[in-house]
Design a protein around this motif. Structure first.
Motif, PDB file in Angstrom:
ATOM      1  N   MET A   1       0.835  -1.204   0.000  1.00 21.69           N
ATOM      2  CA  MET A   1       0.000   0.000   0.000  1.00 21.69           C
ATOM      3  C   MET A   1       0.871   1.256   0.000  1.00 21.69           C
ATOM      4  SD  MET A   1      -2.983   1.328  -0.016  1.00 21.69           S
ATOM      5  CE  MET A   1      -3.772   2.888   0.367  1.00 21.69           C
TER       6      MET A   1
ATOM      7  N   HIS B   1      -8.349  10.466   0.956  1.00 22.32           N
ATOM      8  CA  HIS B   1      -8.364   9.422   1.989  1.00 22.32           C
ATOM      9  C   HIS B   1      -7.421   8.282   1.609  1.00 22.32           C
ATOM     10  CE1 HIS B   1     -11.240  11.154   4.611  1.00 22.32           C
ATOM     11  NE2 HIS B   1     -12.296  11.003   3.829  1.00 22.32           N
ATOM     12  N   TRP B   2      -7.434   7.904   0.320  1.00 23.53           N
ATOM     13  CA  TRP B   2      -6.564   6.826  -0.136  1.00 23.53           C
ATOM     14  C   TRP B   2      -5.095   7.236  -0.040  1.00 23.53           C
ATOM     15  CZ3 TRP B   2      -9.554   5.680  -5.324  1.00 23.53           C
ATOM     16  CH2 TRP B   2     -10.726   4.976  -5.022  1.00 23.53           C
TER      17      TRP B   2
ATOM     18  N   LYS C   1      -3.733   7.399   3.485  1.00 22.21           N
ATOM     19  CA  LYS C   1      -3.853   6.148   4.255  1.00 22.21           C
ATOM     20  C   LYS C   1      -4.970   6.179   5.290  1.00 22.21           C
ATOM     21  CE  LYS C   1      -0.109   4.005   5.435  1.00 22.21           C
ATOM     22  NZ  LYS C   1       1.215   3.675   6.001  1.00 22.21           N
TER      23      LYS C   1
ATOM     24  N   ARG D   1      -8.074   5.507   4.346  1.00 22.18           N
ATOM     25  CA  ARG D   1      -8.922   4.412   3.877  1.00 22.18           C
ATOM     26  C   ARG D   1      -8.118   3.539   2.938  1.00 22.18           C
ATOM     27  NH1 ARG D   1     -14.535   7.634   2.332  1.00 22.18           N
ATOM     28  NH2 ARG D   1     -15.056   8.297   4.464  1.00 22.18           N
ATOM     29  N   GLN D   2      -8.473   2.248   2.917  1.00 18.80           N
ATOM     30  CA  GLN D   2      -7.764   1.276   2.074  1.00 18.80           C
ATOM     31  C   GLN D   2      -8.556   1.051   0.786  1.00 18.80           C
ATOM     32  OE1 GLN D   2      -4.857  -0.737   2.775  1.00 18.80           O
ATOM     33  NE2 GLN D   2      -5.059  -1.506   0.692  1.00 18.80           N
ATOM     34  N   PRO D   3      -8.018   1.425  -0.375  1.00 17.69           N
ATOM     35  CA  PRO D   3      -8.736   1.149  -1.627  1.00 17.69           C
ATOM     36  C   PRO D   3      -8.693  -0.334  -1.957  1.00 17.69           C
ATOM     37  CG  PRO D   3      -6.574   2.036  -2.103  1.00 17.69           C
ATOM     38  CD  PRO D   3      -6.740   2.107  -0.601  1.00 17.69           C
TER      39      PRO D   3
ATOM     40  N   ASP E   1      -9.951  -0.598  -7.290  1.00 19.47           N
ATOM     41  CA  ASP E   1      -9.798   0.859  -7.250  1.00 19.47           C
ATOM     42  C   ASP E   1      -8.337   1.272  -7.468  1.00 19.47           C
ATOM     43  OD1 ASP E   1     -12.454   1.562  -6.876  1.00 19.47           O
ATOM     44  OD2 ASP E   1     -12.340   1.296  -4.701  1.00 19.47           O
ATOM     45  N   MET E   2      -7.416   0.509  -6.908  1.00 15.12           N
ATOM     46  CA  MET E   2      -5.997   0.807  -7.118  1.00 15.12           C
ATOM     47  C   MET E   2      -5.651   0.722  -8.601  1.00 15.12           C
ATOM     48  SD  MET E   2      -4.470  -1.296  -3.840  1.00 15.12           S
ATOM     49  CE  MET E   2      -2.757  -0.802  -3.930  1.00 15.12           C
TER      50      MET E   2
END
Length: 221
Positions: free
Chosen positions: A1, A35-36, A39, A41-43, A47-48
Motif C-alpha cells: 500500500m 483518503h486513499w 492512508k 482508507r484502504q482502496p 480501485d488501485m
C-alpha cells in the motif's frame, strides 16, 4: 500500500495532475482520493488499478513473497535511493511463457528465439534467460506456509544457483516434462520435495537436471 501511494503521488507530480483532477477522472470526490493517498482508507485492488490506469500505468498483480534475496548493492545500485519514485518502483521486464514439455531446450534459447509468443511482465531483473510457467496440479499447494496453487504463474531464472531450500524446476533424462519441487538436502543426499505432503519426495540422481530456480510466483485477479 505504501509503495502504491508513493508511486501514484510521484506519477501525479510527473504529469502535474492534482488530486482534484484525478478525482474528476475517477468520477469521485477529491476527499475520497485524499483518503486513499493519506492512508485514511484502504482502496480495493480494483480501485488501485483504476487509479493506475488513469495515470497510464497499467495494472497491479498480487505477488507472493517468493523472491531471490538481493545481493549487496554496488555503488551504482546505491544511487537508486536518489531515483524518482516512479522510476524506482516501476521497473518491468518482459519474459516469455513456456510450456512444461521440452524445457531443457529453454536453456539454449538464443536472441533470435527468446521472447517470441506469449509473454508476461515482472519487476524481477533476471540474471539469465528467464521464463514463466503456468502451474499444473496441486503438488505445490501446501496446507500452511508458502503455497503455489494451480494456474499461478511462476518465473524461472536458469542463472540462479540451485541450493537446498530453493524452489526449482527439474527434469529427468528420458522424461518429456519437467517438474516443480523444493530442493532439500538430508544426510548428504538431495531430494525434490513437493509442498503438498500427500505427494512423495524424490531422490535427486545424476540423470536429473535442474533447469532453473523459481524466483517469483503471481496470481492475476
Amino acid at each position: 500500500m505504501d509503495k502504491w501511494i508513493e508511486l501514484v503521488k510521484a506519477k501525479m507530480s510527473e504529469l502535474r495532475i492534482t488530486q482534484e483532477k484525478l478525482a474528476e477522472r475517477l468520477a469521485m470526490s477529491q476527499g475520497g482520493v485524499g483518503h486513499w493517498l493519506n492512508k485514511r482508507r484502504q482502496p480495493s485492488l480494483e480501485d488501485m488499478n483504476r487509479v493506475l490506469r488513469e495515470l497510464g500505468m497499467g495494472f497491479l498483480e498480487v505477488a507472493l513473497v517468493i523472491r531471490e534475496t538481493e545481493t549487496a548493492k554496488t555503488d551504482d545500485e546505491a544511487d537508486e535511493d536518489e531515483m524518482p519514485l516512479a522510476q524506482k518502483y516501476n521497473p518491468y521486464f518482459r519474459y516469455p511463457v513456456s510450456d512444461w514439455r521440452g524445457l531443457c531446450e529453454v536453456r539454449e534459447a538464443t536472441a533470435a528465439t527468446y521472447g517470441k509468443g506469449r509473454s508476461e511482465l515482472s519487476d524481477y531483473h533476471a540474471r539469465g534467460p528467464a521464463f514463466w510457467l503456468v502451474v499444473v496440479g496441486d503438488a505445490m499447494t501446501a496446507p500452511s506456509g508458502p503455497s503455489i496453487a494451480q494456474d499461478m504463474l511462476i518465473l524461472v531464472d536458469p542463472a540462479v544457483e540451485a541450493v537446498p531450500g530453493k524452489l526449482v524446476i527439474a527434469q529427468w533424462s528420458g522424461s518429456a516434462e519437467a517438474t516443480f519441487r523444493k530442493l532439500i538436502e538430508e544426510g548428504g543426499q538431495r531430494y525434490l520435495v513437493p509442498l503438498n505432503p500427500t505427494y512423495p519426495k524424490a531422490l535427486m540422481t545424476d540423470d536429473c537436471q535442474i533447469i532453473g530456480v523459481v524466483v517469483q510466483a503471481t496470481a492475476k485477479f
